[in-house]
Design an enzyme around this catalytic site. Structure first.
Site, short mmCIF file in Angstrom:
data_model
loop_
_atom_site.label_atom_id
_atom_site.label_comp_id
_atom_site.label_asym_id
_atom_site.label_seq_id
_atom_site.Cartn_x
_atom_site.Cartn_y
_atom_site.Cartn_z
N GLU A 127 -28.12 -15.34 -12.34
CA GLU A 127 -27.23 -14.39 -11.41
C GLU A 127 -27.83 -14.21 -10.32
OE1 GLU A 127 -27.09 -10.89 -13.93
OE2 GLU A 127 -26.47 -11.82 -15.72
N CYS A 160 -21.45 -11.50 40.66
CA CYS A 160 -22.55 -11.75 39.83
C CYS A 160 -22.70 -12.86 39.36
CB CYS A 160 -22.61 -10.68 38.83
SG CYS A 160 -23.90 -10.71 37.78
N CYS A 213 -27.90 -4.07 38.43
CA CYS A 213 -27.77 -5.29 37.53
C CYS A 213 -28.93 -6.10 38.07
CB CYS A 213 -26.40 -6.22 37.90
SG CYS A 213 -26.46 -7.77 37.19
N CYS A 250 -22.22 -4.32 34.88
CA CYS A 250 -22.61 -4.53 36.29
C CYS A 250 -21.30 -4.45 36.80
CB CYS A 250 -23.33 -6.11 36.07
SG CYS A 250 -22.94 -6.94 37.65
N LYS A 262 -31.79 -15.01 -17.01
CA LYS A 262 -32.01 -14.20 -18.26
C LYS A 262 -31.86 -15.21 -19.54
CE LYS A 262 -29.97 -10.19 -16.07
NZ LYS A 262 -28.62 -9.47 -15.98
N LYS A 307 -29.34 -11.62 -7.52
CA LYS A 307 -29.99 -10.47 -7.49
C LYS A 307 -29.49 -9.57 -6.43
CE LYS A 307 -34.65 -7.96 -8.43
NZ LYS A 307 -34.25 -6.99 -7.30
N ASP A 341 0.87 -1.19 -0.06
CA ASP A 341 0.00 -0.04 -0.09
C ASP A 341 0.67 1.06 -0.04
OD1 ASP A 341 -1.89 -1.95 0.37
OD2 ASP A 341 -2.80 -1.21 2.31
N ALA A 342 1.91 1.16 0.66
CA ALA A 342 2.68 2.52 0.99
C ALA A 342 3.42 2.69 -0.52
CB ALA A 342 4.08 2.25 1.97
N GLU A 343 3.65 1.65 -1.26
CA GLU A 343 4.09 2.17 -2.59
C GLU A 343 3.15 2.75 -3.46
OE1 GLU A 343 6.89 2.18 -3.80
OE2 GLU A 343 6.82 2.36 -5.89
S1 IVH Z 1 -30.74 -7.12 -14.79
C1 IVH Z 1 -33.51 -5.71 -18.07
N1 IVH Z 1 -29.37 -8.28 -13.25
O1 IVH Z 1 -32.96 -5.33 -9.84
C2 IVH Z 1 -32.59 -6.12 -16.81
N2 IVH Z 1 -30.71 -6.65 -12.43
O2 IVH Z 1 -35.82 -4.51 -11.64
C3 IVH Z 1 -32.28 -5.12 -16.22
N3 IVH Z 1 -30.45 -6.09 -9.87
O3 IVH Z 1 -32.86 -2.42 -9.60
C4 IVH Z 1 -31.86 -5.29 -14.70
N4 IVH Z 1 -29.26 -7.69 -9.51
O4 IVH Z 1 -30.59 -2.92 -10.06
C5 IVH Z 1 -30.22 -7.38 -13.33
N5 IVH Z 1 -28.06 -9.71 -11.76
C6 IVH Z 1 -28.79 -8.65 -11.91
C7 IVH Z 1 -29.44 -7.75 -10.95
C8 IVH Z 1 -30.37 -6.61 -11.29
C9 IVH Z 1 -29.85 -6.61 -9.19
C10 IVH Z 1 -31.56 -4.79 -9.71
C11 IVH Z 1 -31.52 -3.90 -10.68
C12 IVH Z 1 -32.79 -3.27 -10.63
C13 IVH Z 1 -33.69 -4.46 -10.38
C14 IVH Z 1 -34.53 -4.89 -11.42
#
Ligand code: IVH
Length: 688
Positions: free
Chosen positions: A127, A449, A425, A443, A307, A129, A41-43
């Site tokens: 993925e 105690c 207490c 206490c 998706k 959420k 970090d120092a570098e």
């Molecule tokens: S895709 C067309 N992927 O969820 C699709 N959204 O209503 C666009 N979110 O507020 C979003 N994880 O911020 C996508 N892996 C993910 C996500 C994600 C969280 C949130 C996004 C948005 C809400 C979607």
């Protein structure tokens, strides 16, 4: 009037500045995104200051992507509005938390694409959420020029300054990226960062944040970028907005997964939990697997997102109003729920700390039934103004103890009494005092105690201390209440009859306890020291003390200065150790335990020279070919390293053997180095 001759930069200086920017970018990426820094970090700091000095001389040469622009910036009155080049969509939410949530999605997509049962399974990307807030990052010619919140999807707020304070967001991209590139993703706060932030807020007497999402949203919408810079935020990319020209930068993306891989190669954090899956069954398996991992992740998620992977199928499916047909969010059970406060109890901890605890009507939250939630301390209980009968939001996320987040004031009936901390207490009646500058009442009864005595005994007997198998809280309650144990050494003076006379104690169990006590006498110095329950002396400190001094007596007699020489021991810990051994009754307890036969092998003081593994943390997982787990642990510790139970960003190495489990996945996710037994032996020998 101009004085160009005096102040014009030397050509070398401009080049040097560009080079410093480039080098600092690379190291920032290794540090923040890959979690694998290659310089100290120092570098980094030295180069950073060098660039700052050059920029101070030549402000006209400051570029918006300079790493120095991550901090500072001016305080705003309000955020400017930004119209998104392409709207930021939302996703349809599947709230059915059963497997059918995933099955419904697959069935719908197949129907819309006109597929029948004979057609093969569809390919999806699944993925997490992320539970933060959406952000769109606009890069022009590879430089971050604008960051915007989602707003209503059409118009968001310009939070460019604050986005630059987020270390995981690159300020500039490698050559060859599209001229215009909008990257979309989630800004969030890790749980450890959130806990640390709230601890800090509490210790400063300032308001705490309700959850990581609110803390992150507050930081992003902070008008003073200097404050935003002190709030630790992280980022995951999950998509793109405008990209011009669409096929620039090499690959013409065919799939969503390819797109994410490309973003990753350009320096954006992409979660390693993102997976390609096929068909409904694998969507369901993903949902369940992520659900199981949820508590152990370093950040909050509120579900998963599915998706359609093929981008051409995505465009074929199109949109309904603001929502794409090709994606769905599948929620997990909520981590925040409403319930009512039945009572507020005050619990007494081992060190006498009094903690107000709300007793709740049982509620299912974050996957478990919760009946207690901590209120931390008096100030916190007052700030949240929790009263008996109130309707409250409880939150349980990860392994964190359940908390009362807030009270629904409009649901309060009548005017219940404001909570006050008792001045005595609740267990032993001794005065409860709050030292100046401290948040907690304690206490003052000490071992007088019975609550503290019980906790002290349990602490001494636990597995990580001297380990008395079978000595649990119910039994300790009984023994202390029956008056057969008052101090730790009394444990070793227990007779068979006294034990067997306790209610519900069979002769066999009494004998088992006596055997376990006998076995616990043979211990180690670190376990014994830890077991004494000296304030601020945890396992790691106990080990450091034992390693440094080798024997107990020199520790008991060490001055604060001598204690400060121990790795990891700071002034507060040194003072606490000294105070403990200055009490005659504590020395007496130690003497009596030794007289009862508690013993350990004493060693020699450790040489002061740095050991090969000092400062490094290891996590062991799986079965090693020759070394047992305890053996490997002892070797690492003898070489100055530490062994931890779970993998985090701070882990130096994960040592993996056969059948390594989720810790190995976690290491790969965080980019922590993984070695096998041979690799460990090399490190022990001082190899890099
Ligand atoms: S895709 C067309 N992927 O969820 C699709 N959204 O209503 C666009 N979110 O507020 C979003 N994880 O911020 C996508 N892996 C993910 C996500 C994600 C969280 C949130 C996004 C948005 C809400 C979607």
């Amino acid at each position: 009037m101009t004085t160009p001759d005096l102040f014009a930069p030397e050509p070398d200086e401009a080049a040097l500045m560009a080079q410093l920017r480039q080098t600092l970018h690379e190291h920032a990426h290794r540090y923040y995104v890959l979690d694998a820094p290659t310089i100290p970090d120092a570098e980094y700091d030295r180069m950073f200051r060098q660039l700052q000095a050059l920029e101070a001389r030549h402000p006209e040469l400051i570029t918006p992507d300079s790493p120095t622009q991550r901090v500072g910036g001016k305080v705003l009155d309000q955020f400017a509005q930004v119209r998104h080049a392409l709207p930021m969509l939302s996703i349809r939410t599947e709230t059915d938390t059963q497997a059918s949530g995933a099955e419904n999605f697959d069935a719908r997509i197949r129907r819309e694409l006109g597929l029948t049962d004979v057609d093969p399974a569809l390919e999806y990307v699944a993925e997490p959420k992320f539970d933060g807030l959406a952000m769109s990052l606009r890069f022009e010619h590879g430089v971050l020029v604008q960051a915007a919140t989602r707003g209503d999807g059409e118009v968001g707020e310009d939070v460019t300054q604050n986005s630059r304070t987020i270390g995981q967001i690159p300020l500039s991209l490698p050559a060859g990226v599209p001229t215009v590139l909008e990257v979309r993703g989630e800004v969030y706060m890790r749980r450890d960062d959130f806990e640390a932030l709230n601890d800090k807020q509490r210790s400063l007497g300032q308001k705490t944040f309700v959850n990581p999402r609110n803390a992150a949203a507050g930081a992003v919408r902070q008008l003073d970028p200097a404050i935003a810079a002190r709030r630790p935020l992280s980022f995951f990319a999950y998509g793109v907005g405008e990209v011009t020209p669409p096929d620039a930068g090499g690959p013409v993306w065919q799939t969503h997964f390819d797109l994410l891989q490309t973003l990753k190669s350009w320096g954006f954090p992409v979660s390693s939990l993102v997976k390609i899956v096929h068909g409904a069954a694998e969507l369901v398996a993903y949902y369940e697997s992520i659900g199981q991992q949820r508590d152990g992740l370093g950040f909050d998620i509120d579900g998963v997102v599915y998706k359609v992977n093929s981008l051409s199928l995505q465009s074929q499916l199109g949109f309904v109003t603001r929502e794409p047909r090709w994606a769905v969010a599948h929620k997990f059970p909520a981590q925040e729920m409403l319930t009512t406060v039945l009572a507020i109890d005050v619990q007494v901890g081992r060190t006498g700390k009094l903690t107000p605890v709300a007793k709740l009507a049982p509620v299912f939250v974050g996957g478990v039934t919760v009946t207690n939630a901590t209120l931390h301390n008096e100030d916190e209980a007052r700030r949240k103004d929790v009263r008996v009968g109130d309707t409250v939001i409880v939150r349980r996320a990860g392994d964190v103890i359940p908390e009362v987040v807030s009270v629904l004031l409009d649901k309060r009936v009548d005017d219940p009494a404001i909570f006050t901390m008792p001045r005595h207490c609740p267990v032993c009646g001794s005065a409860a005092v709050r030292e100046e500058g401290e948040a907690d009442y304690r206490c003052t009864g000490g071992l007088f105690c019975s609550a503290q005595r019980k906790q002290a005994i349990l602490h001494f007997a636990q597995r990580r201390a001297v380990e008395v198998e079978g000595l649990g809280d119910k039994l300790v309650d009984q023994m202390v209440d029956a008056g057969i144990i008052n101090t730790l050494p009394d444990l070793y003076r227990l007779g068979f009859t006294a034990l067997a006379n306790l209610a519900r104690m069979a002769e066999k169990s009494a004998q088992n306890i006596l055997d376990a006590l006998e076995k616990s006498k043979q211990t180690t110095l670190p376990r014994f020291l830890f077991g004494l329950g000296i304030r601020h002396v945890g396992e790691a400190t106990a080990k450091a003390l034992a390693r440094h001094f080798g024997k107990l007596d020199p520790i008991m007699d060490a001055s604060e200065e001598e204690l400060l020489a121990v790795a990891d021991v700071g002034p507060i810990v040194a003072k606490s150790i000294r105070t403990f051994f200055d009490q005659a009754h504590n020395r007496e307890v130690v003497e009596q335990l030794r007289a009862c036969g508690v013993n350990w092998l004493e060693g020699e003081p450790a040489p002061v020279a740095a050991q090969p593994l000092s400062g490094q943390t290891f996590v062991l997982t799986g079965t090693l070919p020759t070394l047992g787990r305890e053996e490997a642990k002892a070797l690492i510790e003898a070489a100055g390293g530490k062994v931890a139970g779970s993998v985090s960003k701070k882990t130096s190495y994960v040592v993996a053997g056969a059948e390594a489990g989720s810790k190995l996945d976690r290491a790969q996710e965080l980019g922590v180095a993984v070695v096998d037994e041979a690799g460990l032996k090399e490190l022990l020998d001082g190899g890099a």
